[in-house]
Design an enzyme around this catalytic site. Structure first.
Site, mmCIF file in Angstrom:
data_model
loop_
_atom_site.group_PDB
_atom_site.id
_atom_site.type_symbol
_atom_site.label_atom_id
_atom_site.label_comp_id
_atom_site.label_asym_id
_atom_site.label_seq_id
_atom_site.Cartn_x
_atom_site.Cartn_y
_atom_site.Cartn_z
ATOM 1 N N THR A 173 0.836 -1.195 0.000
ATOM 2 C CA THR A 173 0.000 0.000 0.000
ATOM 3 C C THR A 173 0.872 1.247 0.000
ATOM 4 O OG1 THR A 173 -0.114 0.235 2.402
ATOM 5 C CG2 THR A 173 -1.702 -1.245 1.379
ATOM 6 N N GLU A 174 0.336 2.325 -0.538
ATOM 7 C CA GLU A 174 0.993 3.633 -0.471
ATOM 8 C C GLU A 174 -0.073 4.684 -0.179
ATOM 9 O OE1 GLU A 174 4.080 4.186 -0.335
ATOM 10 O OE2 GLU A 174 5.046 2.418 -1.232
ATOM 11 N N VAL A 175 -0.184 5.000 1.094
ATOM 12 C CA VAL A 175 -1.107 6.045 1.552
ATOM 13 C C VAL A 175 -0.401 7.396 1.453
ATOM 14 C CG1 VAL A 175 -2.315 6.914 3.601
ATOM 15 C CG2 VAL A 175 -2.387 4.479 3.048
#
Length: 307
Positions: free
Chosen positions: A272-274
């Site tokens: 994931t890349e928030v």
């Protein structure tokens, strides 16, 4: 910023031990792993099994490493690994893993064995840093005989379980400090010229080039979009300088790059890349986005197996 303006090292020359020591001397403790992470792990002992899988001994202190496991592991159920805090400064990765453990892990435990390693790099968490004290990036160090103690510890633990993983979800963030500090520092360390990328405004996923599972990634993106906005690609149809495979998804060669998501043989993997620096995102929104990824991934696997 290029490495010629970074305050440590000689332009065009890789850092020596003196340069690394100078870098380390500039780091300082900004928050408490014990107070902000370990206390939350301890609070979950009533519902999950807590196990210490290692310990890091650094000049700044001793850091015990923990995993949380759903009770009643059953060899007939698929096993899922959730990792957070490989880059300790990526806060919602740590607290998203802990929030999932608190709110969702038990309800998924009928179908899955679940292992949550919420903070793989506690010194990085405390100093809000991408690297460990040896100026090594743990998320480029997931390979045999790893020089990063953080990476080696979780790999050894997973290997000791002697089980096949169905999925591995690694929780990260992309931050504005990637361009302001961490990429310039990397260029200085390596004696190269830094070229910053455009920081995507929103959430995206990194899939594994060797097992991209585009349908899996697509479903996750659709569910996360209900929580936070998905990053549009730039004018070159890229995210962080990499071609977009589908909306909100890029691919990396995970194992070749030594990424955390590449160290197991799990068929379903994603990173994931928030984006916590968005003017419209809150800390809570970032945490909920991480939880949404895990919930969505597990729901997808259940639906896939039932067909």
């Amino acid at each position: 910023m290029t490495n010629s303006t970074y305050p440590i090292g000689t332009p065009g020359t890789k850092w020596n031990n003196s340069d690394k020591a100078q870098w380390l001397a500039r780091q300082n403790i900004k928050r408490s792993y014990q107070d902000e992470v370990v206390t939350l792990v301890d609070d979950l002992k009533s519902i999950l099994n807590v196990e210490q899988y290692g310990e890091l001994n650094y000049a700044a202190g001793v850091y015990p490493l923990y995993v949380l496991k759903t009770p009643h592991f059953n060899a007939d159920k698929p096993t899922v690994l959730i990792t957070g805090g490989v880059h300790g400064y990526e806060t919602s990765g740590v607290h998203g893993a802990l929030r999932f453990a608190k709110t969702s892990a038990i309800q998924h435990s009928e179908q899955f064995n679940i292992i949550v390693a919420p903070c793989i790099s506690p010194w990085g968490y405390e100093t809000i840093n991408r690297w460990n004290p040896d100026a090594i990036d743990p998320n480029r160090s997931f390979y045999e005989n790893s020089p990063a103690h953080e990476s080696a510890a979780i790999m050894a633990f997973v290997k000791s379980l002697d089980i096949d993983l169905m999925a591995h979800i690694d929780l990260h963030e992309t931050t504005d400090s990637d361009n302001s500090e961490f990429r310039p520092a990397l260029a200085a360390r390596e004696g190269t010229t830094n070229t910053n990328w455009n920081i995507p405004d929103g959430f995206y996923l990194v899939a594994d080039t060797n097992k991209p599972e585009p349908e899996f990634q697509k479903v996750i993106i659709e569910d996360v979009a209900k929580v936070t906005h998905i990053a549009p690609s730039d004018e070159n149809n890229q995210l962080i300088g990499v071609a977009q495979e589908q909306f909100g998804v890029i691919n990396y060669a995970a194992r070749d790059l030594g990424l955390c998501m590449g160290f197991t043989d799990a068929p379903y993997v994603t990173t994931t890349e928030v984006y916590p620096d968005s003017p419209t995102a809150t800390d809570e929104e970032c945490i909920l986005a991480q939880v949404a990824v895990i919930d969505s991934a597990l729901k997808f696997i259940i639906n896939k197996q039932s067909k």
